[in-house]
Design an enzyme around this catalytic site. Structure first.
Site, PDB file in Angstrom:
ATOM      1  N   LYS A 122      40.797  42.056  48.833  1.00  0.00           N
ATOM      2  CA  LYS A 122      40.640  43.134  47.850  1.00  0.00           C
ATOM      3  C   LYS A 122      39.337  42.989  47.066  1.00  0.00           C
ATOM      4  O   LYS A 122      38.591  43.957  46.892  1.00  0.00           O
ATOM      5  CB  LYS A 122      41.846  43.139  46.895  1.00  0.00           C
ATOM      6  CG  LYS A 122      41.837  44.286  45.876  1.00  0.00           C
ATOM      7  CD  LYS A 122      43.239  44.580  45.363  1.00  0.00           C
ATOM      8  CE  LYS A 122      43.770  43.514  44.436  1.00  0.00           C
ATOM      9  NZ  LYS A 122      43.248  43.672  43.046  1.00  0.00           N
ATOM     10  N   ASP A 170      45.369  34.466  40.597  1.00  0.00           N
ATOM     11  CA  ASP A 170      46.209  35.524  41.158  1.00  0.00           C
ATOM     12  C   ASP A 170      47.400  34.967  41.937  1.00  0.00           C
ATOM     13  O   ASP A 170      48.357  35.699  42.205  1.00  0.00           O
ATOM     14  CB  ASP A 170      45.386  36.433  42.069  1.00  0.00           C
ATOM     15  CG  ASP A 170      44.428  37.310  41.287  1.00  0.00           C
ATOM     16  OD1 ASP A 170      44.722  37.610  40.117  1.00  0.00           O
ATOM     17  OD2 ASP A 170      43.381  37.686  41.837  1.00  0.00           O
ATOM     18  N   ARG A 181      33.701  45.049  46.204  1.00  0.00           N
ATOM     19  CA  ARG A 181      32.274  44.763  46.045  1.00  0.00           C
ATOM     20  C   ARG A 181      31.452  45.345  47.185  1.00  0.00           C
ATOM     21  O   ARG A 181      30.307  45.762  46.979  1.00  0.00           O
ATOM     22  CB  ARG A 181      32.076  43.250  45.921  1.00  0.00           C
ATOM     23  CG  ARG A 181      32.557  42.695  44.564  1.00  0.00           C
ATOM     24  CD  ARG A 181      32.758  41.184  44.623  1.00  0.00           C
ATOM     25  NE  ARG A 181      33.045  40.615  43.304  1.00  0.00           N
ATOM     26  CZ  ARG A 181      34.235  40.623  42.717  1.00  0.00           C
ATOM     27  NH1 ARG A 181      35.267  41.218  43.318  1.00  0.00           N
ATOM     28  NH2 ARG A 181      34.413  40.054  41.536  1.00  0.00           N
ATOM     29  N   SER A 198      35.888  34.011  34.174  1.00  0.00           N
ATOM     30  CA  SER A 198      36.314  35.350  34.582  1.00  0.00           C
ATOM     31  C   SER A 198      35.287  35.929  35.534  1.00  0.00           C
ATOM     32  O   SER A 198      34.151  36.224  35.137  1.00  0.00           O
ATOM     33  CB  SER A 198      36.478  36.277  33.376  1.00  0.00           C
ATOM     34  OG  SER A 198      36.689  37.615  33.805  1.00  0.00           O
ATOM     35  N   GLY A 211      41.851  46.820  37.439  1.00  0.00           N
ATOM     36  CA  GLY A 211      41.000  46.145  36.468  1.00  0.00           C
ATOM     37  C   GLY A 211      39.652  45.774  37.062  1.00  0.00           C
ATOM     38  O   GLY A 211      38.626  45.812  36.381  1.00  0.00           O
TER      39      GLY A 211
END
Length: 431
Positions: A22, A314, A27, A167, A94
């Protein structure tokens, strides 16, 4: 609402090809759109989140053709987008929102950005604040959430930014603004986060310096379209890795999985828990990939700390399920990031697994899982909820494999966010 299936006595056996990654699919669309020339994306993930990114670029005037898992992007260059005729809808994504806040922060027109109810509760200030230091003007609600407006802006300036927490989304937003900014943009990471943006910028002909946690970019005048082979998503593969480890009499091979060292935390953590995972590396001209094979094994409890979180954030819900079957306690700490995912994943993991008999204590920044617990429902039936979160839905489906009693799942549609067809693939290895 569906009734989930208990694994057969013969276990889970065979091989599975999970969908494309994903993060990389997102990207690839973004870099393809801002590059000059044509980009072909193979093994593209056709999930809800990534399709929202695709629609955003179509709304900005980019021609994108899709034929199943093959996508062709006719790049326009970063300065040639068209003003959208409606708000840019991020859905539940997000990744789309945060990365595009950076990529679209220097455009000659306003762009309204919206999301669904869940996304509209997630914090965006940690992205908008560093972008504001670069000269971007992004208006959010008083709570720092969507809906918002990326305002007209004709100049960005490079900054030096020390990441307060690891992050990849925040880092990537700054990098995508940085390649449009005057001067140098420098990002300092205390703990490394996934580096797909850095790798893909290089693949599209961009220049970036990465050394000892210091990432530097400057203005990139021209990127060139590429052919991108998207590996299978390790975050999706994680559900089959754990299913194979905890379901009796199982042997599973998950094919062509991306094993990027900033994303392979699930492999490292399961290995520390005692799992023997066969890693058969494959030739690749992009991200590193391998076939992964697991068999049913005994696991042990471990401590998972803040240093472990960025490369496995995740996968923590499915790791928590694995920990319920391990010998001893597993302690997860330093995982505050889970509170602001699609759901509060600390609270939802605890609440759902408790319904099938797991013994879990909730912590402000994680949880304590007491292992060696046979999962079973109370009164012969349990209603599990996805809470609209794809990873919670899939965790519940894997938990049902080893749970005694009837298990019903409400909100199974959430799986389509990252893994359309998950239940079908799971049923195939139960035959």
């Amino acid at each position: 609402m569906i009734r989930l299936t208990h694994a057969p006595n013969s276990g889970l056996n065979g091989s599975v090809n999970v969908p494309g990654d994903k993060s990389i699919s997102h990207r690839a669309l973004m870099f393809g759109a801002i590059a000059n020339g044509t980009t072909v994306i193979k093994n593209f993930l056709t999930s809800d989140d990534v399709l929202h990114t695709m629609q955003v670029f179509r709304d900005l005037g980019v021609n994108i053709e899709q034929n199943g898992r093959m996508v062709t992007v006719y790049g326009k260059g970063i300065n040639n987008f068209s003003a959208p005729q409606q708000p840019l809808d991020m859905g539940n994504s997000g990744t789309s929102t945060r990365l595009l806040m950076g990529l679209l922060s220097k455009q000659p027109f306003d762009m309204s950005i919206i999301g669904d109810d869940s996304l509209s509760k997630r914090p965006m200030v940690r992205v908008s604040d560093p972008l504001a230091k670069m000269g971007a003007n992004i208006q959010l609600t008083s709570n720092g959430t969507l809906p918002g407006v990326i305002k007209t802006n004709n100049q960005l300036l490079g900054i030096t930014y020390v990441m307060p927490v690891a992050s990849a989304q925040v880092k990537s937003a700054i990098l995508l603004a940085g390649i449009q900014a005057e001067g140098e943009t420098c990002i300092i990471e205390k703990n490394p986060s996934r580096d797909h943006t850095e790798r893909m910028l290089k693949q599209f002909g961009g220049k970036i310096s990465v050394q000892d946690g210091i990432i530097k970019v400057s203005r990139q005048l021209s990127l060139k379209g590429q052919c991108i082979n998207v590996p299978s998503d390790i975050s999706s593969a994680a559900f089959f890795l754990v299913a194979g480890l905890i379901t009796p009499n199982s042997k599973l091979t998950i094919k062509n999985v991306g094993i990027n060292p900033t994303r392979d935390g699930i492999i490292k953590i399961l290995t520390r828990m005692g799992a023997k995972i066969i890693i058969d590396k494959l030739d690749s001209d992009g991200e590193p990939v391998a076939d992964l094979t697991v068999t049913t094994q005994e696991l042990k409890g471990i401590e998972i700390t803040a240093e472990d979180i960025p490369s496995a954030v995740d996968e923590l819900p499915i790791i928590a399920l694995a920990a319920t079957q391990a010998k001893g306690d597993t302690i997860i700490s330093g995982a505050e990031e889970l509170r602001v995912k699609e759901t509060d994943r600390i609270a939802t993991v605890v609440s759902e697994l408790r319904k099938v008999g797991a013994q879990i204590d909730e912590l402000p920044d994680g949880m304590i899982i007491h292992g060696g617990t046979a999962l079973k429902v109370v009164n012969d039936s349990a209603l599990l909820l996805s809470h609209g979160d794809h990873r919670i839905a899939m965790m519940n489906a894997v938990a049902a494999l080893i749970t005694t009693g009837d298990v019903v799942l409400e909100g199974e549609d959430a799986m389509s966010v990252s893994y359309p067809g998950f239940l079908e693939d799971l049923s195939e290895v139960m035959k």
